[in-house]
Motif scaffolding. Structure first.
Motif, PDB file in Angstrom:
ATOM      1  N   ALA A 169       5.047   5.141   2.409  1.00 42.23           N
ATOM      2  CA  ALA A 169       6.441   5.321   1.999  1.00 42.23           C
ATOM      3  C   ALA A 169       7.308   4.178   2.513  1.00 42.23           C
ATOM      4  O   ALA A 169       8.181   3.680   1.802  1.00 42.23           O
ATOM      5  N   ALA A 170       7.047   3.738   3.745  1.00 42.60           N
ATOM      6  CA  ALA A 170       7.812   2.621   4.311  1.00 42.60           C
ATOM      7  C   ALA A 170       7.537   1.338   3.532  1.00 42.60           C
ATOM      8  O   ALA A 170       8.457   0.561   3.256  1.00 42.60           O
ATOM      9  N   ALA A 171       6.270   1.126   3.180  1.00 47.44           N
ATOM     10  CA  ALA A 171       5.911  -0.084   2.416  1.00 47.44           C
ATOM     11  C   ALA A 171       6.557  -0.040   1.035  1.00 47.44           C
ATOM     12  O   ALA A 171       7.049  -1.065   0.545  1.00 47.44           O
ATOM     13  N   LEU A 172       6.589   1.106   0.393  1.00 48.16           N
ATOM     14  CA  LEU A 172       7.244   1.234  -0.909  1.00 48.16           C
ATOM     15  C   LEU A 172       8.749   1.016  -0.778  1.00 48.16           C
ATOM     16  O   LEU A 172       9.367   0.399  -1.639  1.00 48.16           O
ATOM     17  N   GLY A 173       9.294   1.523   0.304  1.00 46.47           N
ATOM     18  CA  GLY A 173      10.719   1.357   0.552  1.00 46.47           C
ATOM     19  C   GLY A 173      11.093  -0.113   0.735  1.00 46.47           C
ATOM     20  O   GLY A 173      12.114  -0.581   0.242  1.00 46.47           O
ATOM     21  N   ASP A 174      10.226  -0.873   1.441  1.00 49.13           N
ATOM     22  CA  ASP A 174      10.497  -2.288   1.656  1.00 49.13           C
ATOM     23  C   ASP A 174      10.389  -3.068   0.347  1.00 49.13           C
ATOM     24  O   ASP A 174      11.159  -3.989   0.081  1.00 49.13           O
ATOM     25  N   GLY A 175       9.461  -2.701  -0.495  1.00 50.04           N
ATOM     26  CA  GLY A 175       9.257  -3.399  -1.762  1.00 50.04           C
ATOM     27  C   GLY A 175      10.275  -3.032  -2.807  1.00 50.04           C
ATOM     28  O   GLY A 175      10.462  -3.725  -3.801  1.00 50.04           O
ATOM     29  N   ALA A 176      10.972  -1.922  -2.609  1.00 47.75           N
ATOM     30  CA  ALA A 176      11.924  -1.471  -3.618  1.00 47.75           C
ATOM     31  C   ALA A 176      13.311  -2.060  -3.423  1.00 47.75           C
ATOM     32  O   ALA A 176      14.209  -1.826  -4.192  1.00 47.75           O
ATOM     33  N   SER A 177      13.507  -2.830  -2.361  1.00 47.84           N
ATOM     34  CA  SER A 177      14.832  -3.416  -2.089  1.00 47.84           C
ATOM     35  C   SER A 177      15.153  -4.490  -3.109  1.00 47.84           C
ATOM     36  O   SER A 177      14.301  -5.292  -3.474  1.00 47.84           O
ATOM     37  N   PRO A 178      16.477  -4.547  -3.585  1.00 54.75           N
ATOM     38  CA  PRO A 178      16.862  -5.586  -4.555  1.00 54.75           C
ATOM     39  C   PRO A 178      17.002  -6.931  -3.919  1.00 54.75           C
ATOM     40  O   PRO A 178      17.190  -7.199  -2.829  1.00 54.75           O
ATOM     41  N   ARG A 184      -2.364  14.583  11.405  1.00 57.78           N
ATOM     42  CA  ARG A 184      -1.541  13.480  11.929  1.00 57.78           C
ATOM     43  C   ARG A 184      -1.919  12.155  11.279  1.00 57.78           C
ATOM     44  O   ARG A 184      -1.052  11.330  10.977  1.00 57.78           O
ATOM     45  N   ALA A 185      -3.203  11.929  11.079  1.00 59.07           N
ATOM     46  CA  ALA A 185      -3.657  10.676  10.456  1.00 59.07           C
ATOM     47  C   ALA A 185      -3.164  10.577   9.017  1.00 59.07           C
ATOM     48  O   ALA A 185      -2.699   9.510   8.579  1.00 59.07           O
ATOM     49  N   ILE A 186      -3.229  11.670   8.281  1.00 61.44           N
ATOM     50  CA  ILE A 186      -2.745  11.659   6.894  1.00 61.44           C
ATOM     51  C   ILE A 186      -1.243  11.446   6.863  1.00 61.44           C
ATOM     52  O   ILE A 186      -0.735  10.653   6.065  1.00 61.44           O
ATOM     53  N   LEU A 187      -0.527  12.113   7.750  1.00 63.04           N
ATOM     54  CA  LEU A 187       0.923  11.938   7.817  1.00 63.04           C
ATOM     55  C   LEU A 187       1.291  10.493   8.152  1.00 63.04           C
ATOM     56  O   LEU A 187       2.212   9.927   7.555  1.00 63.04           O
ATOM     57  N   ALA A 188       0.557   9.873   9.061  1.00 64.89           N
ATOM     58  CA  ALA A 188       0.811   8.470   9.416  1.00 64.89           C
ATOM     59  C   ALA A 188       0.584   7.555   8.217  1.00 64.89           C
ATOM     60  O   ALA A 188       1.375   6.636   7.969  1.00 64.89           O
ATOM     61  N   ARG A 189      -0.491   7.801   7.465  1.00 62.78           N
ATOM     62  CA  ARG A 189      -0.755   6.982   6.269  1.00 62.78           C
ATOM     63  C   ARG A 189       0.335   7.165   5.224  1.00 62.78           C
ATOM     64  O   ARG A 189       0.794   6.197   4.608  1.00 62.78           O
ATOM     65  N   LEU A 190       0.758   8.403   5.018  1.00 58.02           N
ATOM     66  CA  LEU A 190       1.818   8.662   4.046  1.00 58.02           C
ATOM     67  C   LEU A 190       3.137   8.020   4.471  1.00 58.02           C
ATOM     68  O   LEU A 190       3.855   7.448   3.644  1.00 58.02           O
ATOM     69  N   THR A 191       3.439   8.090   5.741  1.00 57.20           N
ATOM     70  CA  THR A 191       4.659   7.487   6.263  1.00 57.20           C
ATOM     71  C   THR A 191       4.616   5.971   6.103  1.00 57.20           C
ATOM     72  O   THR A 191       5.595   5.338   5.685  1.00 57.20           O
ATOM     73  N   ALA A 192       3.460   5.385   6.410  1.00 58.99           N
ATOM     74  CA  ALA A 192       3.315   3.925   6.258  1.00 58.99           C
ATOM     75  C   ALA A 192       3.418   3.521   4.797  1.00 58.99           C
ATOM     76  O   ALA A 192       4.061   2.506   4.476  1.00 58.99           O
TER      77      ALA A 192
END
Length: 160
Positions: A151-160, A141-149
């Motif tokens: 991915a979310a941070a990458l998603g926010d930074g990838a916005s035009p 669960r801890a690894i999944l939470a880190r991966l999800t966070a």
């Protein structure tokens, strides 16, 4: 939440059990312990004793010499079986995966456990795996939470 199958009464390094909990696949496997110490070096009181202050003291009472002789013969048989590699010390190591992706190969473990110990059915190996299951799930669960966070941070930074 538990492993529904059990380790066999005779196990080999690499034998494993699998269960699924909350979408996670948990694998418990037997890994040979690399500590070369003999049983009498690992276990205080391995050899029986007639001395009250000794760790292997067999206790007072009737037939103490007979009980001592039986305990001595048992300890010698266990040592001989270990020398012949009929039993060994191992670790129970749990890994955790999600949807076929390995999250942690060593999410939880316990070492110094006897496998194929004389007159044992190895039931303890499965008990250990079940006791380690919550720790492995927490790691997953801890690894999944880190991966999800991440991915979310990458998603926010990838916005035009």
């Amino acid at each position: 939440m538990a492993f529904t199958t059990r380790f066999q009464s005779f196990v080999c390094e690499g034998d494993s059990l699998t269960c699924e909990v909350a979408g996670f696949e948990i694998i418990a496997r037997i890994v040979r312990d690399d500590c070369p110490d003999a049983p009498d070096e690992r276990q205080e009181g391995f050899w029986p004793s007639l001395y009250i202050d000794a760790p292997g003291f067999i206790g007072p009472g009737n037939n103490f010499r007979e009980r001592f002789a039986q305990a001595q013969a048992r300890a010698e048989a266990v040592m001989e079986a270990w020398r012949k590699d009929e039993w060994f010390y191992c670790g129970i190591v749990l890994s955790v995966a999600l949807e076929g992706i390995l999250l942690d190969d060593h999410a939880a473990s316990l070492w110094g456990i006897e496998a194929n110990y004389p007159d044992s059915d190895n039931a303890y190996l499965t008990d250990v795996a079940n006791e380690l299951l919550p720790e492995a799930l927490d790691a997953g669960r801890a690894i999944l939470a880190r991966l999800t966070a991440s991915a979310a941070a990458l998603g926010d930074g990838a916005s035009p």
